[in-house]
Design a protein around this motif. Sequence first.
Motif, short mmCIF file in Angstrom:
data_model
loop_
_atom_site.label_atom_id
_atom_site.label_comp_id
_atom_site.label_asym_id
_atom_site.label_seq_id
_atom_site.Cartn_x
_atom_site.Cartn_y
_atom_site.Cartn_z
N ALA A 294 33.39 38.45 44.97
CA ALA A 294 34.57 37.59 44.89
C ALA A 294 35.60 38.00 45.94
O ALA A 294 36.22 37.15 46.60
N TRP A 295 35.80 39.30 46.09
CA TRP A 295 36.74 39.82 47.10
C TRP A 295 36.28 39.40 48.50
O TRP A 295 37.10 38.97 49.33
N ARG B 269 38.28 36.96 51.30
CA ARG B 269 38.53 37.35 52.69
C ARG B 269 37.97 36.31 53.67
O ARG B 269 38.59 36.02 54.70
N ALA B 270 36.83 35.73 53.34
CA ALA B 270 36.26 34.68 54.19
C ALA B 270 37.11 33.42 54.14
O ALA B 270 37.29 32.73 55.16
N MET B 271 37.64 33.09 52.97
CA MET B 271 38.50 31.91 52.83
C MET B 271 39.76 32.05 53.69
O MET B 271 40.26 31.06 54.23
N GLU B 272 40.27 33.25 53.81
CA GLU B 272 41.45 33.48 54.64
C GLU B 272 41.19 33.11 56.10
O GLU B 272 42.09 32.66 56.81
N LYS B 273 39.95 33.28 56.55
CA LYS B 273 39.61 33.04 57.95
C LYS B 273 39.17 31.61 58.22
O LYS B 273 39.08 31.20 59.38
N HIS B 274 38.86 30.84 57.17
CA HIS B 274 38.30 29.50 57.35
C HIS B 274 39.12 28.49 56.56
O HIS B 274 38.92 28.29 55.35
N ALA C 33 28.75 26.30 57.74
CA ALA C 33 27.85 27.37 58.17
C ALA C 33 28.64 28.59 58.63
O ALA C 33 28.28 29.74 58.32
N ASN C 34 29.73 28.36 59.37
CA ASN C 34 30.57 29.48 59.80
C ASN C 34 31.16 30.21 58.61
O ASN C 34 31.25 31.44 58.59
N PHE C 35 31.57 29.43 57.60
CA PHE C 35 32.17 30.03 56.41
C PHE C 35 31.18 30.89 55.65
O PHE C 35 31.47 32.05 55.32
N VAL C 36 30.00 30.37 55.38
CA VAL C 36 29.03 31.13 54.60
C VAL C 36 28.52 32.33 55.41
O VAL C 36 28.18 33.38 54.85
N HIS C 37 28.50 32.20 56.73
CA HIS C 37 28.11 33.35 57.56
C HIS C 37 29.16 34.44 57.49
O HIS C 37 28.83 35.63 57.50
N GLU C 38 30.43 34.04 57.41
CA GLU C 38 31.50 35.02 57.26
C GLU C 38 31.38 35.75 55.92
O GLU C 38 31.61 36.96 55.83
N ILE C 39 31.03 35.01 54.85
CA ILE C 39 30.81 35.65 53.55
C ILE C 39 29.69 36.68 53.66
O ILE C 39 29.78 37.80 53.15
#
Length: 236
Positions: A70-71, A75-80, A215-221
């Motif tokens: 979840a954390w 963090r990924a949501m902050e970037k996307h 795809a960028n978002f899930v790759h960041e996760i």
Amino acid sequence: MAADLRDRGRHARPYSGIEPALSPTITRKLSRVIPANLQIDARWDAVRIARDIAKKKNGKNAPSPSVMIAWAVVRAMEKHAPFRRLILEDDRIIENEKFDLGIAVGLEDDRLATAVIVDANKKSWPEFVKIYNATVDATRGGRVDAMNAPVVITSLGAFGVRAGAPIVVPPSVGTLFVGTAHQEIVVNGKKTKTVEMITLSLTFDHRVVNGAGAANFVHEIKEQIERFKIPARETG
């Protein structure tokens, strides 16, 4: 003919109405969604190591892998930015600096509820762990939160499910399914080795984000999970 109908009546089996798995409100919201799904694998080593270190320090009070994921998602949501957005009843799309995170919680009789961590991106690690646990427990106890989370995390890992294609329900724009950890053979040149992996499956609303953005978002996760370390100020 009349005798035949009377005979059918005598042998008719009693039945009772069954509540639908999804409420009519959710079903109505789903009718507007344009869903798409993509999957990616992530190595589990870093989370496993972090969990082992935390257990040595805190024993039974160590943060769970679910909290760590979840954390990483926050963090990924902050970037996307698209995954910080909400889609409203009138199809307007809004974006907030502070955003919530949803956690799907299984209840008795195959019912589902969503625990909501309010202002998830503004919490320190100790606050996040405490609020995550308290919110999930309260939801299991019957508390109902207002659902304004751009992303919801769901999992059937307890049942050994490796991958799934979840639904996304407005106002959320994405639902992330986290599969159970499993062993896979990875080829590196002429060598092979077995590594522990999880599959991340993201369903997103195409009205808000396109495939490349998702795809960028899930790759960041994936990257957040693979390099996860418990934040230095673990004890607050």
